[in-house]
Scaffold this active site. Structure first.
Site, PDB file in Angstrom:
ATOM      1  N   CYS A   1      -4.409  10.534   1.061  1.00  0.00           N
ATOM      2  CA  CYS A   1      -3.637   9.302   0.837  1.00  0.00           C
ATOM      3  C   CYS A   1      -2.237   9.598   0.344  1.00  0.00           C
ATOM      4  CB  CYS A   1      -4.349   8.430  -0.185  1.00  0.00           C
ATOM      5  SG  CYS A   1      -6.066   8.162   0.223  1.00  0.00           S
TER       6      CYS A   1
ATOM      7  N   LYS B   1       0.829  -1.211   0.000  1.00  0.00           N
ATOM      8  CA  LYS B   1       0.000   0.000   0.000  1.00  0.00           C
ATOM      9  C   LYS B   1       0.865   1.263   0.000  1.00  0.00           C
ATOM     10  CE  LYS B   1      -3.346   2.870   0.810  1.00  0.00           C
ATOM     11  NZ  LYS B   1      -4.653   3.008   0.233  1.00  0.00           N
TER      12      LYS B   1
END
Ligand code: SAJ
Length: 425
Positions: free
Chosen positions: A260, A206
């Site tokens: 993010c 991720k």
């Protein structure tokens, strides 16, 4: 493994779509959030976040009786943690308080044979070093008495419901059996491939994805500054460079925002400061880009002191209402700091109030008596604006395009002096 009942902790952009999707696929779900307001809103049929299709999905899940919401977890076959992991502004360290307390809230309910999955983006080794010790306070052993896995979320805001089901999914277990249990849980609705690995690899995957994107945007932004110095058009140069079969340069702009990509790379820097010079520099390059936009506006107007500017767009990217970490907001603050008076117009969040910002709810209000118009976000409706019409609505003829959204010829023909990011003279 059989999953009849699931507890999802955190009912935000990821948790709520995930909880509702499980519920509409035959699993009894308890959605948990510590924020009582959110629970009240959901109980009364409302929604606290915007995501296309989410309202209908939640309503369906609730009507069938498969989704309930509560402020505390309860015993279940599996628990998913999907709470936010922001960072501390001062030193960019990950703020793991929500993950910690969600995990602590699960511990008293943990039973033999349960599965716990962490989905929140977290620094490497969080699952093994932070989550295991908290859950083992239950007296049960991780990987022996209960399963534990990390599975990152990779959906794109605006397309969450579709991507949740269709995207490939990585499930990292602290043991192979834990990975298998996670696989079986997500197989309930995921149509994309589900790939099993270990927990730390899944955490890294991720962070690597979003860091890769951040670094690639940083080089595009650096190219925009170089093009400005060398008197060329970066947009033309990028499109020519991208003809190379193995080159794909991204788009420069006013910076990188959202919750993010502008956050996650710091988790790697925090975990290994001496091994991340590139990652850190990319973050700094992207964070400096709003300042570059301000310089362009200053160049276009001669000086900023006392100038009236209409800023178009405040969200962190096109066609969304999310203002978190938005570089557009940063640009406006900097312009104001330099003495300009700025009216902002964000059609996706017309009623947003941001401290220190003058927001208006129509383009007309934003443009009245302004010296310059500044395009900060490539919303479709902004790209389609008619320069002739705009000219009639404002007093000045200075336009600055920070994202390559406008047609040069059209704006020049309407009498504007158009300054574009990444285009030097
Ligand atoms: N941006 C540029 N130039 C580009 C592309 C983007 O300046 O060429 C800017 C955008 O304007 C925006 C920021 O970067 O400010 C990030 O936008 P984005 O669309 O690249 O990504 P997010 O933050 O909306 O979603 C990302 C996605 N990650 C990747 O594409 C690798 C998504 O899949 C993740 O689920 C999400 O982060 C997340 O939750 O981590």
């Amino acid at each position: 493994m059989k999953f009849q009942k699931l507890c999802v902790l955190g009912l935000g952009y990821i948790g709520l779509p995930t909880a509702s999707t499980f519920a509409t696929h035959g699993v009894e779900v308890v959605g948990v959030d510590v924020n009582e307001k959110i629970i009240e809103t959901l109980k009364s049929g409302g929604l606290h976040i915007h995501e296309p299709g989410l309202g209908e999905l939640v309503a369906k899940a609730v009507q069938t009786g498969m989704l309930r919401v509560a402020t505390r977890p309860e015993p279940a076959d599996a628990f998913i943690i999907a709470v936010p992991t922001p960072f501390y502004d001062s030193d960019k360290r990950a703020d793991m308080r929500a993950v910690k307390s969600a995990t602590e809230a699960i511990t008293p309910h943990l039973q033999k044979g349960n599965l716990v999955v962490l989905e929140s983006t977290s620094p490497p080794r969080t699952t093994t070093d932070l989550i295991v010790p908290i859950l083992e306070k239950s007296g049960l052993k991780a990987g022996i008495d209960f399963h534990l896995a990390y599975s990152p979320e990779r959906v794109l805001p605006g397309q969450i419901l579709r991507e949740l089901i269709e995207n490939a999914r990585v499930v990292g277990g602290i043991t192979p059996e834990s990975a298998q249990a996670g696989y079986e849980l997500y197989a309930i609705f995921v149509k994309g491939d589900i790939i099993k690995t270990n927990a730390t690899t899944a955490e890294m995957v991720k962070l690597m994805e979003n860091t890769y994107r951040d670094v690639n945007i940083a080089i595009a932004n650096e190219f925009s500054q170089l093009a400005d110095s060398f008197g060329i058009d970066v947009w033309e140069a990028i499109s020519l460079a991208n003809l190379h079969p193995r080159v794909e340069i991204l788009r420069p702009g006013p910076g990188v925002g959202g919750h993010c990509i502008s956050v996650d790379p710091w988790f790697l820097v925090e975990a290994a400061p001496e091994k991340t010079p590139l990652v850190r520099t990319a973050r700094e390059v992207n964070d400096a880009q709003p300042q570059f936009v301000v310089k362009l506006v200053e160049r276009a107007l001669g000086s900023l002191e006392g100038k009236k500017i209409a800023a178009l767009g405040l969200s962190y990217k096109p066609n969304v209402d999310d203002l978190r970490e938005s570089p557009a907001v940063e640009v406006v603050h900097l312009l104001q700091g330099a003495g300009a008076s700025v009216k902002t117009f964000e059609p996706f969040a017309p009623n947003a109030t941001l401290s220190g910002l003058e927001t208006v709810s129509t383009l007309k209000e934003a443009l009245a008596e302004t010296d310059a118009i500044l395009l900060l976000v490539a919303h479709s409706q902004f790209k389609e604006l008619d320069a002739e019409n705009i000219a009639k609505m404002m007093s000045g003829r200075v336009a600055v395009d920070a994202i390559n959204g406008w047609n040069v010829k059209q704006w020049q023909e309407a009498g504007f002096e158009l300054t574009r990011l990444g285009v030097g003279k």
